[in-house]
Design a protein around this motif. Structure first.
Motif, PDB file in Angstrom:
ATOM      1  N   THR A   1       0.842  -1.189   0.000  1.00 29.93           N
ATOM      2  CA  THR A   1       0.000   0.000   0.000  1.00 29.93           C
ATOM      3  C   THR A   1       0.879   1.242   0.000  1.00 29.93           C
ATOM      4  N   ALA A   2       2.000   1.159   0.701  1.00 31.56           N
ATOM      5  CA  ALA A   2       2.952   2.283   0.773  1.00 31.56           C
ATOM      6  C   ALA A   2       4.360   1.717   0.930  1.00 31.56           C
TER       7      ALA A   2
ATOM      8  N   THR B   1       8.665  -1.590   4.792  1.00 31.19           N
ATOM      9  CA  THR B   1       8.889  -2.068   3.427  1.00 31.19           C
ATOM     10  C   THR B   1      10.301  -1.732   2.970  1.00 31.19           C
ATOM     11  N   GLN B   2      10.763  -0.526   3.259  1.00 31.50           N
ATOM     12  CA  GLN B   2      12.117  -0.112   2.872  1.00 31.50           C
ATOM     13  C   GLN B   2      13.173  -0.985   3.532  1.00 31.50           C
ATOM     14  N   ALA B   3      12.977  -1.291   4.808  1.00 34.62           N
ATOM     15  CA  ALA B   3      13.965  -2.104   5.530  1.00 34.62           C
ATOM     16  C   ALA B   3      14.040  -3.522   4.957  1.00 34.62           C
TER      17      ALA B   3
ATOM     18  N   PHE C   1       2.426  -1.260  -6.312  1.00 33.45           N
ATOM     19  CA  PHE C   1       1.474  -0.659  -5.377  1.00 33.45           C
ATOM     20  C   PHE C   1       0.081  -1.240  -5.628  1.00 33.45           C
ATOM     21  N   SER C   2      -0.607  -1.538  -4.542  1.00 33.81           N
ATOM     22  CA  SER C   2      -1.941  -2.127  -4.603  1.00 33.81           C
ATOM     23  C   SER C   2      -2.956  -1.037  -4.947  1.00 33.81           C
TER      24      SER C   2
END
Length: 162
Positions: A8-9, A14-16, A32-33
């Motif tokens: 979703t973002a 997510t970055q890690a 991206f959903s």
């Protein structure tokens, strides 16, 4: 390994996870959903071996999880399902909480568990808990996730109504 992130973002969690897998040498892509058609188009174009959802706020279409091994990171311990997991932990003054990585299926947050990590809940606000404890638990769960996928080792969830 070819891994698609369905999110979703592209937040701190997510970055890690993305960075950890990039450092490991995996081939990664982010989707991206937005809509089922758009997700399927991107998934088919990338043709991943695996889909990871470290931060996803929407139900996954059957057309995705039935055709691709898809794993969801849920910010709650085994047995917790649904949205607002961290809010519940903070509001109920829970001292220990966790994160599970589960295989997507038709039950919302109800798939078999492939990794889980627990952590102490600090007296703080949700965003801080998310950026620190949830991110660290996600990173700690990665090796366990891949090992359990390889060994086909999972724990079935006992499904209680949400």
């Amino acid at each position: 390994m070819k891994i698609l992130f369905l999110v979703t973002a592209f937040n701190s969690q997510t970055q890690a996870v993305y960075t950890r897998l990039q450092d490991r040498g995996d081939v990664l892509s982010v989707c991206f959903s937005i809509s089922e058609a758009q997700m399927l188009e991107e998934i088919e174009a990338f043709d991943p071996e695996l889909i990871l959802c470290p931060f996803l706020k929407a139900y996954l279409p059957v057309s995705i999880y039935e055709n691709y091994p898809t794993y969801i990171f849920h910010p709650g311990p085994r047995g917790d399902r649904g949205p607002n997991a961290l809010e519940y932990a903070l509001e109920s003054h829970t001292k220990e909480w966790g994160l599970v990585v589960l295989r997507a299926n038709s039950a919302y947050d109800g798939g078999d568990i492939y990794a889980e990590q627990s952590f102490k809940v600090r007296n703080t606000y949700k965003a801080s808990l998310y950026r620190q404890e949830i991110v660290q638990a996600s990173l700690d769960a990665l090796d366990v996730l891949f090992e359990n996928i390889e060994k086909q080792n999972s724990v079935p969830q006992e499904l209680n109504p949400i």
